[in-house]
Write an enzyme that holds these catalytic residues in place. Structure first.
Site, PDB file in Angstrom:
ATOM      1  N   GLU A 151       0.820  -1.217   0.000  1.00 53.29           N
ATOM      2  CA  GLU A 151       0.000   0.000   0.000  1.00 53.29           C
ATOM      3  C   GLU A 151       0.857   1.272   0.000  1.00 53.29           C
ATOM      4  O   GLU A 151       0.943   2.002   0.995  1.00 53.29           O
ATOM      5  CB  GLU A 151      -0.974  -0.015   1.179  1.00 53.29           C
ATOM      6  CG  GLU A 151      -1.909  -1.205   1.116  1.00 53.29           C
ATOM      7  CD  GLU A 151      -3.147  -1.071   1.989  1.00 53.29           C
ATOM      8  OE1 GLU A 151      -3.163  -0.364   2.922  1.00 53.29           O
ATOM      9  OE2 GLU A 151      -4.125  -1.678   1.729  1.00 53.29           O
ATOM     10  N   GLU A 313      -6.463  -7.733  -1.107  1.00 56.72           N
ATOM     11  CA  GLU A 313      -7.034  -7.834   0.233  1.00 56.72           C
ATOM     12  C   GLU A 313      -8.522  -7.518   0.123  1.00 56.72           C
ATOM     13  O   GLU A 313      -8.900  -6.410  -0.258  1.00 56.72           O
ATOM     14  CB  GLU A 313      -6.372  -6.829   1.188  1.00 56.72           C
ATOM     15  CG  GLU A 313      -4.881  -7.043   1.343  1.00 56.72           C
ATOM     16  CD  GLU A 313      -4.228  -6.025   2.282  1.00 56.72           C
ATOM     17  OE1 GLU A 313      -4.951  -5.308   3.005  1.00 56.72           O
ATOM     18  OE2 GLU A 313      -2.988  -5.950   2.270  1.00 56.72           O
TER      19      GLU A 313
END
Ligand code: GAL
Length: 686
Positions: A151, A313
């Site tokens: 991320e 995710e």
């Protein structure tokens, strides 16, 4: 050419952390993953200390064992480079790698993403650990690809370490060559901000009333994006060179990052992390909030980068950190619904976060599929159901792509400039949300369309309608491209505050809407902010809309017609500009340009759908209630289409199917009135 993941079938994955669990659990975990239909695991993205416990001493034992065993169970592996979490020895010895707040306070060890992208030693040590991992694992039979870091720009997307100030100066020298040019671009003559030596130039620092130079801030955001991309590329180049047979991706969509450019320059495709229950922490404003359904918009942005992508995710349980972000559990059915929401928008692999809830650390409340007890539960049962369904229908759907005739235009310059500029940034966010919600409720699929330097009219032409709510920054080149789109038959809609800034964020001396004044056939004669103290001025719909009435929110541009063929479709109805044009239309070539003088709200968009003659592809085929989303994926190999019907409501929703169609998931033929269970999913094959 967009970069997509190529899949033969839909697949389920899960994020797994062997380093968090006793080795005695691994085998049982893998066996049960297979039983649930999971075929991929993502590992290692936070394990730097495991691989390099001391500077320059590398150890691969733990993951060697974990990966060998995964391979025995037929699991594929996506390997995360561990650079989101520099070890304590590293930040202790090289504190210059730490990120710093704007006010000069340095972040310390103890959380994650505490590093900066520009410290030369961090780049060096990152490159070394990535090279070691790639060399060690390139022939491991389980590995199919790599996730870079974790991320990029999550947790924080601003950077003010010494290395960043230094790199910013270099970046500016390259962009502007001379201090004179920089001074012009930043308008430093204003308030005597003129720079006379490069050493005086910095990223923004604390200023009186927290109000730095806006043009500097826009460049700062561009610089942060370029820094992040250069760091990702540093790793991607190593991985592509050492392990050319593996794919390289990274996960998520975050601020101050041109994810389009990053994917083009460094990755094989983009992955996304989808957490729809953030809607319970940050619900969307306005009537009828979309809540978890709003994630369909983020997925649309990912799709604009990689039409077929991974969700690395996918939320699989209640969410929370010990000290913040407490979100409720997904309701029964939601985990499956969200999986198909991702699939409907173009994901071909969905990997749940995470297999089992952590029993220590900041995320003990961020639940995975399993709770601490590790026992089967309703969430594992849902995964199993999806796993069985993917096994049956995954091969038909994989590789098909989302179809939309409407696009909402965006670009990064406006996103980054509007973040600071209160005169249009907030309008852009609410207008976009109003368009998306209204289109969703009318079952009209929509794309996010980012304008890039290589965007062509041929690409835009696939859309019947394009909307760019508040393009404050608008170059002449972009205006030419959009005019071409209109002349070739497109319908283009602008809102207030269009075209009054250039690329530096300065305001050229010409009538608004600047470079699109001509195609729209209007000029902004006067304007005013409409804020909470001055509620929206009633707008009177003329022409097509009969005498319907709604409010012209946020801002009002008062328009003057500048072409003989500009038509007025709506006028303001009160205050000192009563009777002045608020919405105009001009036919140009084969298409039409619209200018609306305010921010868009739900009602205005609903009226505009009529004016634009926009209809749902389901019109005459299906009757759908508001709470059901329609998304369509088209399979060019077989010319089949898959119509996803997603019920976001807690109650059953009744649809009407006018001709018999097969539902792929239940394998039944549906016709007439059909109830979709709460949070249920239907996929019609057409
Ligand atoms: C994601 C992140 C994961 C985990 C999850 C839950 O943003 O990538 O590592 O932190 O959120 O908080």
């Amino acid at each position: 050419m967009k970069k997509s993941f190529q899949a033969d079938t839909l697949q389920l994955g899960v994020c797994y952390y062997p380093e968090h669990w006793p080795e005695s659990l691994w085998e049982d975990d893998y066996r049960r993953m297979r039983d649930l239909g999971i075929s991929v695991i993502r590992v290692a993205e936070f394990a730097w200390t495991i691989f390099e416990p001391e500077e320059g001493i590398f150890s691969f034992q733990l993951f060697d064992k974990a990966l060998d065993l995964a391979h025995r169970y037929g699991l594929s592996v996506v390997f995360g480079t561990p650079t989101a979490t520099p070890p304590a020895w590293l930040t202790h010895k090289y504190p210059e790698v730490l990120n710093v707040r704007r006010d000069g306070v340095q972040y310390q060890h103890g959380q994650r993403r505490h590093y900066n992208y520009n410290a030369p030693i961090y780049r060096e040590l990152s490159a070394r650990v990535v090279t070691k991992l790639a060399e060690h694992y390139r022939h491991h039979p389980a590995i199919i690809g790599w996730q870079i870091d974790n991320e990029i720009n999550c947790e924080t997307n601003v950077f003010y370490s010494e290395a960043d100030h230094e790199a910013f100066r270099k970046w500016l020298k390259q962009r502007y060559q001379t201090l004179d040019a920089l001074n012009r671009a930043w308008g430093t003559v204003f308030w005597s901000q003129t720079y006379t030596a490069w050493e005086q130039v910095h990223l923004s620092r604390p200023t009186v009333s927290n109000s730095p130079n806006p043009h500097q801030l826009l460049d700062e955001n561009r610089f942060i994006s370029d820094s992040a991309i250069s760091y990702v590329k540093l790793q991607a180049d190593i991985l592509h060179r050492v392990a050319p047979h593996h794919f390289v991706t990274t996960n998520g969509l975050f601020g101050h990052l041109d994810s389009h450019k990053m994917t083009q320059e460094a990755l094989d495709f983009l992955s996304y992390d989808s957490y729809p229950n953030f809607a319970t922490i940050w619900p969307d404003e306005g009537p009828l909030p979309l809540l978890d359904r709003k994630w369909s918009w983020s997925l649309s942005v990912v799709r604009d980068i990689s039409p077929n992508f991974w969700v690395m995710e996918q939320q699989a349980g209640p969410g929370g950190w010990v000290n913040r972000m407490a979100a409720p559990s997904p309701k029964p059915g939601q985990l499956r619904l969200w999986t198909y929401q991702s699939i409907a928008h173009g994901a071909d692999v969905v990997s749940y976060f995470r297999w089992r809830t952590a029993t220590m650390g900041t995320e003990i409340y961020w639940h995975g599929i399993h709770d601490y007890s590790n026992l089967p539960n309703r969430r594992t049962a849902e995964v199993q159901r999806v796993g069985d369904e993917f096994a049956r229908v995954g091969g038909l759907i994989a590789g098909s792509t989302y179809v939309a005739k409407v696009g909402i235009l965006r670009d990064y310059a406006n996103e980054w400039d509007g973040e600071f500029d209160e005169w249009y940034g907030p309008l852009a966010r609410r207008s976009e949300a109003a368009w998306f919600k209204s289109l969703q409720h009318h079952h009209i699929p929509v794309d996010a369309v980012y304008l890039q330097t290589d965007t062509t009219a041929a690409h835009l032409k696939q859309y019947q309608v394009l909307v760019w709510p508040h393009a404050a920054i608008l170059s002449d080149e972009t205006a030419t491209l959009l005019t071409e789109y209109v002349s070739q038959g497109g319908s283009l809609v602008f809102g207030c505050r269009t075209g009054y800034k250039d690329e530096t964020g300065q305001c050229p001396m010409r009538p608004m809407p600047g470079p699109v004044a001509k195609v729209c056939g209007v000029e902004v004669a006067d304007f005013t902010l409409i804020d909470k103290r001055h509620p929206g001025t009633p707008l009177f719909w003329v022409a097509e809309m009969g005498d319907g009435e709604t409010y012209a929110d946020g801002f009002n541009d008062i328009l003057r017609l500048s072409a003989p063929d500009t038509e007025v479709l709506a006028r303001y109805r009160s205050t000192w500009y009563e009777g002045e044009p608020a919405l105009t239309r001009r036919r140009v070539g084969l298409g039409t340009a619209y200018y609306y003088g305010a921010a868009f709200n739900y009602d205005v968009v609903a009226s505009m759908l009529g004016i634009l003659e926009l209809k749902s592809p389901a019109d005459g085929i299906l009757d759908l209630p508001r709470d059901v989303e329609l998304a369509i994926r088209h399979q060019s190999k077989t010319t089949e289409s898959f119509w996803f019907l997603l019920n976001y409501a807690d109650t059953p929703q009744t649809i009407n199917v006018r001709q018999p169609y097969q539902d792929l998931l239940s394998n039944q033929t549906l016709q007439g009135s059909v109830a979709i269970e709460p949070h249920g999913v239907v996929i019609l094959r057409r």
